[in-house]
Design a protein around this motif. Structure first.
Motif, short mmCIF file in Angstrom:
data_model
loop_
_atom_site.label_atom_id
_atom_site.label_comp_id
_atom_site.label_asym_id
_atom_site.label_seq_id
_atom_site.Cartn_x
_atom_site.Cartn_y
_atom_site.Cartn_z
N PHE A 20 0.84 -1.20 0.00
CA PHE A 20 0.00 0.00 0.00
C PHE A 20 0.87 1.25 0.00
N ASN A 21 1.89 1.27 0.85
CA ASN A 21 2.78 2.43 0.90
C ASN A 21 3.50 2.64 -0.43
N ALA A 22 3.97 1.56 -1.04
CA ALA A 22 4.66 1.66 -2.33
C ALA A 22 3.71 2.17 -3.41
N ALA A 23 2.49 1.64 -3.45
CA ALA A 23 1.52 2.06 -4.47
C ALA A 23 1.14 3.52 -4.30
N THR A 24 0.94 3.97 -3.05
CA THR A 24 0.56 5.37 -2.85
C THR A 24 1.75 6.31 -3.06
N THR A 25 2.96 5.84 -2.80
CA THR A 25 4.14 6.65 -3.07
C THR A 25 4.32 6.83 -4.57
N ILE A 26 4.17 5.75 -5.34
CA ILE A 26 4.25 5.84 -6.80
C ILE A 26 3.15 6.75 -7.32
N MET A 27 1.93 6.59 -6.77
CA MET A 27 0.81 7.45 -7.17
C MET A 27 1.16 8.91 -6.93
N ASP A 28 1.68 9.22 -5.76
CA ASP A 28 2.00 10.59 -5.39
C ASP A 28 3.13 11.16 -6.26
N GLU A 29 4.12 10.33 -6.59
CA GLU A 29 5.23 10.79 -7.43
C GLU A 29 4.82 10.93 -8.89
N THR A 30 3.85 10.15 -9.34
CA THR A 30 3.41 10.17 -10.72
C THR A 30 2.46 11.33 -11.00
N ILE A 31 1.55 11.57 -10.10
CA ILE A 31 0.52 12.58 -10.30
C ILE A 31 1.08 13.94 -9.94
N MET A 32 1.51 14.66 -10.97
CA MET A 32 2.12 15.97 -10.77
C MET A 32 1.09 17.08 -10.66
N VAL A 33 -0.06 16.89 -11.28
CA VAL A 33 -1.13 17.89 -11.24
C VAL A 33 -2.40 17.18 -10.74
N PRO A 34 -2.55 17.07 -9.43
CA PRO A 34 -3.69 16.33 -8.88
C PRO A 34 -5.05 16.87 -9.32
N SER A 35 -5.15 18.17 -9.56
CA SER A 35 -6.44 18.74 -9.97
C SER A 35 -6.91 18.19 -11.32
N MET A 36 -5.99 17.65 -12.13
CA MET A 36 -6.40 17.02 -13.39
C MET A 36 -7.32 15.83 -13.16
N LEU A 37 -7.20 15.22 -11.99
CA LEU A 37 -8.01 14.04 -11.68
C LEU A 37 -9.50 14.36 -11.65
#
Length: 154
Positions: A20-37
């Protein structure tokens, strides 16, 4: 490159927390513009269980809200849950457990451990799906940049 799906090799709590920590870390590092979501439609998940009316994270199907919730849960796991006024309900460390309560504690522990493993697996899957949706949207946005070639500075 897509984030790989979870393959259940080990069912330990520490492994589930790590995934879970690895997946959310990758998610956080990948998503540079969260508002695009907010503008991205969530991908249809292939459910392993019968389809329910709720999303993995609750009632919302908004990827931005899911992103914020996943980050918040990761922070709670890493740094602890901050309670208002410093009080924890139902917790009294000075009280000793009787033998009867100890047996019940073992049952409670097993029940909550199974629940934690299930929830962490679902949250990890949600973080991977969210990351992949964002990556696909960014790739589509880059391929639709227009007829002008990329400008390279040397």
């Amino acid at each position: 490159m897509e984030v790989s799906e979870y393959s259940p090799q080990r069912h330990s709590l520490l492994d589930a927390i790590h995934r879970f920590n690895a997946a959310t870390t990758i998610m956080d590092e990948t998503i540079m513009v969260p508002s695009m979501l907010q503008d991205i439609a969530p991908a249809k998940e292939e459910p392993e269980e019968p389809i329910q009316s709720k999303d993995v994270l609750g009632q919302n199907n908004n990827l931005y809200d899911s992103y914020l919730l996943l980050k918040s849960l990761r922070n709670d796991m890493k740094w602890g849950i901050h309670h208002e006024n410093g009080k924890r309900e139902g917790h009294c460390p000075d009280k000793e457990a009787t033998e009867e309560e100890t047996g019940d504690l073992v049952d409670q522990f097993q029940h909550h451990l199974k629940g934690l493993l299930s929830v962490l697996t679902k949250l990890t899957k949600k973080a991977n799906i969210l990351t992949n949706c964002y990556k696909k949207e960014v790739e589509i946005g880059n391929s639709n940049a227009g007829p002008f070639p990329s400008i390279h500075y040397y």
